[in-house]
Design an enzyme around this catalytic site. Structure first.
Site, PDB file in Angstrom:
ATOM      1  N   LYS A  30      43.115 -76.370 124.275  1.00  0.00           N
ATOM      2  CA  LYS A  30      42.897 -75.405 125.287  1.00  0.00           C
ATOM      3  C   LYS A  30      42.080 -74.170 124.802  1.00  0.00           C
ATOM      4  O   LYS A  30      41.216 -73.723 125.277  1.00  0.00           O
ATOM      5  CB  LYS A  30      44.235 -75.121 126.020  1.00  0.00           C
ATOM      6  CG  LYS A  30      44.124 -73.907 126.850  1.00  0.00           C
ATOM      7  CD  LYS A  30      45.610 -73.697 127.506  1.00  0.00           C
ATOM      8  CE  LYS A  30      46.539 -72.706 126.887  1.00  0.00           C
ATOM      9  NZ  LYS A  30      46.251 -71.528 127.061  1.00  0.00           N
ATOM     10  N   ASN A  31      42.767 -73.628 123.712  1.00  0.00           N
ATOM     11  CA  ASN A  31      42.450 -72.310 123.235  1.00  0.00           C
ATOM     12  C   ASN A  31      41.044 -72.158 122.548  1.00  0.00           C
ATOM     13  O   ASN A  31      40.292 -71.211 122.211  1.00  0.00           O
ATOM     14  CB  ASN A  31      43.585 -71.555 122.519  1.00  0.00           C
ATOM     15  CG  ASN A  31      44.586 -71.299 123.526  1.00  0.00           C
ATOM     16  OD1 ASN A  31      44.352 -71.265 124.541  1.00  0.00           O
ATOM     17  ND2 ASN A  31      45.817 -70.721 122.952  1.00  0.00           N
ATOM     18  N   CYS A 124      51.160 -61.979 131.380  1.00  0.00           N
ATOM     19  CA  CYS A 124      52.212 -63.064 132.035  1.00  0.00           C
ATOM     20  C   CYS A 124      53.456 -62.587 131.299  1.00  0.00           C
ATOM     21  O   CYS A 124      53.544 -61.582 131.154  1.00  0.00           O
ATOM     22  CB  CYS A 124      51.672 -64.593 131.237  1.00  0.00           C
ATOM     23  SG  CYS A 124      51.354 -64.322 129.715  1.00  0.00           S
ATOM     24  N   ARG A 129      50.089 -57.962 127.445  1.00  0.00           N
ATOM     25  CA  ARG A 129      48.705 -58.201 127.213  1.00  0.00           C
ATOM     26  C   ARG A 129      47.706 -57.134 127.353  1.00  0.00           C
ATOM     27  O   ARG A 129      46.893 -57.362 128.318  1.00  0.00           O
ATOM     28  CB  ARG A 129      48.500 -59.345 128.082  1.00  0.00           C
ATOM     29  CG  ARG A 129      49.513 -60.556 128.055  1.00  0.00           C
ATOM     30  CD  ARG A 129      49.757 -61.369 126.774  1.00  0.00           C
ATOM     31  NE  ARG A 129      48.586 -62.152 126.448  1.00  0.00           N
ATOM     32  CZ  ARG A 129      48.518 -63.369 126.801  1.00  0.00           C
ATOM     33  NH1 ARG A 129      49.481 -63.950 127.636  1.00  0.00           N
ATOM     34  NH2 ARG A 129      47.734 -64.180 126.149  1.00  0.00           N
ATOM     35  N   PRO A 130      47.794 -56.065 126.616  1.00  0.00           N
ATOM     36  CA  PRO A 130      46.721 -55.054 127.003  1.00  0.00           C
ATOM     37  C   PRO A 130      45.351 -55.614 126.563  1.00  0.00           C
ATOM     38  O   PRO A 130      45.140 -56.529 125.772  1.00  0.00           O
ATOM     39  CB  PRO A 130      47.137 -53.983 126.093  1.00  0.00           C
ATOM     40  CG  PRO A 130      47.935 -54.545 125.184  1.00  0.00           C
ATOM     41  CD  PRO A 130      48.700 -55.743 125.622  1.00  0.00           C
ATOM     42  N   ASP A 132      42.905 -53.015 125.391  1.00  0.00           N
ATOM     43  CA  ASP A 132      42.342 -51.607 124.996  1.00  0.00           C
ATOM     44  C   ASP A 132      41.357 -52.244 123.823  1.00  0.00           C
ATOM     45  O   ASP A 132      40.486 -51.327 123.585  1.00  0.00           O
ATOM     46  CB  ASP A 132      43.443 -50.780 124.555  1.00  0.00           C
ATOM     47  CG  ASP A 132      44.494 -51.570 123.420  1.00  0.00           C
ATOM     48  OD1 ASP A 132      44.675 -52.668 123.745  1.00  0.00           O
ATOM     49  OD2 ASP A 132      44.622 -51.089 122.354  1.00  0.00           O
ATOM     50  N   ASP A 314      52.836 -69.499 119.434  1.00  0.00           N
ATOM     51  CA  ASP A 314      52.636 -70.609 120.504  1.00  0.00           C
ATOM     52  C   ASP A 314      53.862 -71.854 120.364  1.00  0.00           C
ATOM     53  O   ASP A 314      53.924 -72.547 121.130  1.00  0.00           O
ATOM     54  CB  ASP A 314      51.512 -71.146 120.880  1.00  0.00           C
ATOM     55  CG  ASP A 314      50.399 -70.171 121.340  1.00  0.00           C
ATOM     56  OD1 ASP A 314      49.225 -70.217 121.516  1.00  0.00           O
ATOM     57  OD2 ASP A 314      50.832 -69.089 121.689  1.00  0.00           O
ATOM     58  N   ARG A 407      49.087 -76.046 132.544  1.00  0.00           N
ATOM     59  CA  ARG A 407      47.967 -75.210 132.203  1.00  0.00           C
ATOM     60  C   ARG A 407      47.442 -75.653 130.542  1.00  0.00           C
ATOM     61  O   ARG A 407      46.307 -75.742 130.234  1.00  0.00           O
ATOM     62  CB  ARG A 407      48.642 -73.856 132.009  1.00  0.00           C
ATOM     63  CG  ARG A 407      48.546 -73.133 133.388  1.00  0.00           C
ATOM     64  CD  ARG A 407      49.055 -71.746 133.496  1.00  0.00           C
ATOM     65  NE  ARG A 407      47.944 -71.052 132.611  1.00  0.00           N
ATOM     66  CZ  ARG A 407      48.258 -69.940 131.962  1.00  0.00           C
ATOM     67  NH1 ARG A 407      49.198 -69.404 132.173  1.00  0.00           N
ATOM     68  NH2 ARG A 407      47.149 -69.308 131.024  1.00  0.00           N
TER      69      ARG A 407
HETATM   70  C1  EPZ Z   1      45.379 -65.874 122.469  1.00  0.00           C
HETATM   71  O1  EPZ Z   1      45.813 -64.922 123.373  1.00  0.00           O
HETATM   72  C2  EPZ Z   1      46.029 -67.393 123.002  1.00  0.00           C
HETATM   73  N1  EPZ Z   1      45.371 -67.572 124.168  1.00  0.00           N
HETATM   74  C3  EPZ Z   1      47.409 -67.157 123.004  1.00  0.00           C
HETATM   75  O2  EPZ Z   1      47.627 -68.525 123.588  1.00  0.00           O
HETATM   76  C4  EPZ Z   1      48.106 -67.118 121.743  1.00  0.00           C
HETATM   77  O3  EPZ Z   1      49.421 -66.924 121.636  1.00  0.00           O
HETATM   78  C5  EPZ Z   1      47.336 -65.838 120.983  1.00  0.00           C
HETATM   79  O4  EPZ Z   1      46.019 -65.821 120.930  1.00  0.00           O
HETATM   80  C6  EPZ Z   1      47.923 -65.697 119.602  1.00  0.00           C
HETATM   81  O5  EPZ Z   1      47.590 -66.463 118.791  1.00  0.00           O
HETATM   82  C7  EPZ Z   1      44.182 -67.864 124.370  1.00  0.00           C
HETATM   83  O6  EPZ Z   1      43.415 -68.284 123.327  1.00  0.00           O
HETATM   84  C8  EPZ Z   1      43.615 -68.398 125.725  1.00  0.00           C
HETATM   85  P1  EPZ Z   1      45.647 -61.763 121.079  1.00  0.00           P
HETATM   86  P2  EPZ Z   1      45.129 -63.483 123.058  1.00  0.00           P
HETATM   87  O7  EPZ Z   1      44.829 -60.880 121.579  1.00  0.00           O
HETATM   88  O8  EPZ Z   1      43.905 -63.660 122.737  1.00  0.00           O
HETATM   89  C9  EPZ Z   1      47.866 -57.599 121.213  1.00  0.00           C
HETATM   90  C10 EPZ Z   1      49.058 -70.037 124.888  1.00  0.00           C
HETATM   91  O9  EPZ Z   1      50.105 -70.536 125.143  1.00  0.00           O
HETATM   92  N2  EPZ Z   1      46.713 -57.092 121.699  1.00  0.00           N
HETATM   93  O10 EPZ Z   1      45.695 -62.211 119.572  1.00  0.00           O
HETATM   94  O11 EPZ Z   1      45.620 -62.482 124.497  1.00  0.00           O
HETATM   95  C11 EPZ Z   1      48.590 -58.332 122.210  1.00  0.00           C
HETATM   96  O12 EPZ Z   1      49.391 -57.563 123.297  1.00  0.00           O
HETATM   97  C12 EPZ Z   1      48.496 -68.742 124.769  1.00  0.00           C
HETATM   98  O13 EPZ Z   1      48.107 -70.906 124.700  1.00  0.00           O
HETATM   99  C13 EPZ Z   1      46.537 -55.710 122.053  1.00  0.00           C
HETATM  100  O14 EPZ Z   1      47.477 -54.805 121.677  1.00  0.00           O
HETATM  101  O15 EPZ Z   1      46.245 -62.901 121.939  1.00  0.00           O
HETATM  102  C14 EPZ Z   1      49.631 -59.084 121.466  1.00  0.00           C
HETATM  103  O16 EPZ Z   1      50.830 -58.690 121.128  1.00  0.00           O
HETATM  104  C15 EPZ Z   1      49.735 -67.843 125.033  1.00  0.00           C
HETATM  105  N3  EPZ Z   1      45.278 -55.333 122.397  1.00  0.00           N
HETATM  106  C16 EPZ Z   1      48.808 -59.487 120.148  1.00  0.00           C
HETATM  107  O17 EPZ Z   1      47.859 -58.313 120.033  1.00  0.00           O
HETATM  108  C17 EPZ Z   1      44.353 -56.054 122.748  1.00  0.00           C
HETATM  109  O18 EPZ Z   1      43.484 -55.608 123.242  1.00  0.00           O
HETATM  110  C18 EPZ Z   1      48.126 -60.629 120.044  1.00  0.00           C
HETATM  111  O19 EPZ Z   1      47.131 -60.919 121.137  1.00  0.00           O
HETATM  112  C19 EPZ Z   1      44.486 -57.199 122.714  1.00  0.00           C
HETATM  113  C20 EPZ Z   1      45.740 -57.971 122.131  1.00  0.00           C
END
Ligand code: EPZ
Length: 426
Positions: A30-31, A124, A129-130, A132, A314, A407
């Site tokens: 998926k990802n 979610c 999920r910011p 920034d 995950d 999903r």
């Molecule tokens: C991806 O989410 C995956 N989703 C998530 O899988 C996965 O858990 C995650 O990466 C971590 O491996 C998809 O690929 C569609 P991140 P993503 O940006 O990109 C913080 C599933 O179950 N952050 O690496 O949203 C954030 O809050 C899903 O398949 C900021 O602070 O993850 C989190 O604490 C769930 N500012 C951390 O970084 C930002 O601008 C990791 O988030 C972006 C992120």
């Protein structure tokens, strides 16, 4: 393309206590598929993605691409997408807020159309999920953002230009957005502190197959030399390491013996190692990952999530479910998302001994005997964890909220039935 196929998204009924046996083929990731589908917006001509998983998040992304003017057709073992004429005029709002991965349309549409107006993508229950880091990086590449009526408006009046970007944390999504903005930007973009998840690597390989020039793939230092245009490509989506991990831990928890065909073992070291510490015997074979779990289920002591190649966030809920029946106490530390313990409540309903000692830590008293209950999933991986718990529990478990599970899993009931589980969706 027809509307999203409507399955009975009602309940999953499980009668636990069966040792899983047999073999199951692991679906596409998926990802990996979602950002690659967004990347087809950049490609002139058709791309065909083999093993693209048939899951609701993919259907939603395809619906989004069609609303932008893209053409989609399922063919044989995959889906073909061409995005000759793209317009952002009537992107459906619900499709954007409905899932996080629509966020990677940001970089692709800014690169292709030079402007974007979109709803804030769905957060979610696992965290705020910011975004920034996404916005800051794209601003460095020449995008001006402002908010209007609760929507993000971005313009790149002079087009996108390469930049030196240093990510304070290896955000998967932010890394993907920067890649999508950089491949056809003017000049060179360097990302320090890029995410190294296999799904980011898959996106890089697809983009290079389309004629992009990305170096440092698989490392935290990526360099992208902008090119004028990229073409379509045929690309095989890698197998889903979290789906494979889900079934691996289901075999562990039911003391089973299974073969995970085409499991991406090379990207599962932390998951496999943890399962071995809990009593599984794992063997990487040409067919995939062979798992035997006939001995005692023991606690690994500590399960701490981290960015790749650490133990994946995950997989945390799924490992939590199994640890409830392991002998010995387990400490679970969730270091990626701030609210990823919601599955603890329904697991307690089933008899688990779980105490939250602080916002990112759980203590799990082991050796409990889970009993079947009617429980509700409230997000994707927590839902999968409840299914695994139902396989381990005595009696019947009914899991509701299955639309969350769909999903990310093509057909978790069919896959587990192939492994001998007594499970049905109704
Ligand atoms: C991806 O989410 C995956 N989703 C998530 O899988 C996965 O858990 C995650 O990466 C971590 O491996 C998809 O690929 C569609 P991140 P993503 O940006 O990109 C913080 C599933 O179950 N952050 O690496 O949203 C954030 O809050 C899903 O398949 C900021 O602070 O993850 C989190 O604490 C769930 N500012 C951390 O970084 C930002 O601008 C990791 O988030 C972006 C992120």
């Amino acid at each position: 393309m027809s509307a999203i196929p409507q399955k009975a998204t009602g309940e999953i009924h499980i009668r636990g206590g069966v040792r899983l046996q047999g073999k199951v083929k692991i679906q596409g990731s998926k990802n990996a598929a979602l950002p690659i589908l967004a990347a087809t917006i950049l490609a002139e001509g058709e791309s065909c993605l083999k093993d693209c998983p048939k899951i609701s998040d993919v259907y939603r992304m395809l619906r989004l691409l069609q609303s932008l003017g893209g053409h989609v057709r399922w063919e044989g073992e995959g889906v073909c997408v061409s995005t000759g004429s793209i317009t952002t005029q009537d992107m459906p709002a619900d499709a954007i807020t409905g899932m996080r991965s629509s966020l990677c349309l940001l970089g692709a549409l800014l690169a292709r159309c030079g402007s974007i107006v979109m709803e804030y993508p769905g957060g979610c229950v696992i965290g705020k999920r910011p975004i920034d880091l996404h916005l800051q990086a794209l601003e460095q590449m020449g995008v001006c953002f402002h908010e209007e009526g609760g929507r993000i408006c971005g313009q790149a009046p002079k087009g996108l230009c390469g930049a030196e970007i240093s990510l304070p944390l290896p955000s998967v999504g932010a890394t993907e957005n920067i890649l999508l903005a950089a491949v056809t930007a003017r000049g060179c973009t360097r990302i320090e502190g890029a995410a190294r998840e296999p799904e980011v690597e898959a996106l890089c390989r697809y983009l290079n197959a389309c004629g992009a020039r990305i170096d440092g793939i698989g490392t935290s230092r990526l360099e992208i030399q902008g090119v004028r245009r990229i073409h379509g490509a045929t690309y095989r989506i890698p197998a889903d390491r979290i789906v494979a991990g889900t079934y691996l831990y289901a075999a562990l928890g039911t003391r089973g013996c299974i073969l995970l065909e085409q499991a991406p073992c090379q990207h599962m070291h932390a998951v496999i190692h943890m399962a071995e510490r809990m009593g599984a015997i794992c063997q990487v074979t040409r067919e995939g990952l062979y798992v035997q779990s006939l001995g005692e289920l023991v606690s690994p002591g500590l399960i701490r999530t981290g960015v790749y190649p650490g133990f994946p966030t995950d997989m945390q809920s799924i490992a939590l479910a199994v640890s409830t029946m392991a002998s010995g106490e387990t400490r679970i530390e969730e270091r990626i998302f701030e609210d990823r313990f919601r599955v603890a409540d329904p697991l307690r309903q089933m008899g688990a001994d779980i105490r939250q000692t602080d916002p990112c830590c759980l203590r799990v008293g082991g050796s409990c005997r889970l009993h079947g209950e009617r429980v509700r999933a409230c997000e994707l991986r927590g839902g999968a964890a409840l299914v695994v718990a139902g396989l381990m529990a005595e009696g019947e478990t009914i899991v509701t909220g299955c639309e969350y599970i769909e999903r990310g899993y093509e057909n978790i009931c069919k896959d587990l039935r192939e492994l001998g589980a007594r499970i049905n969706s109704v």
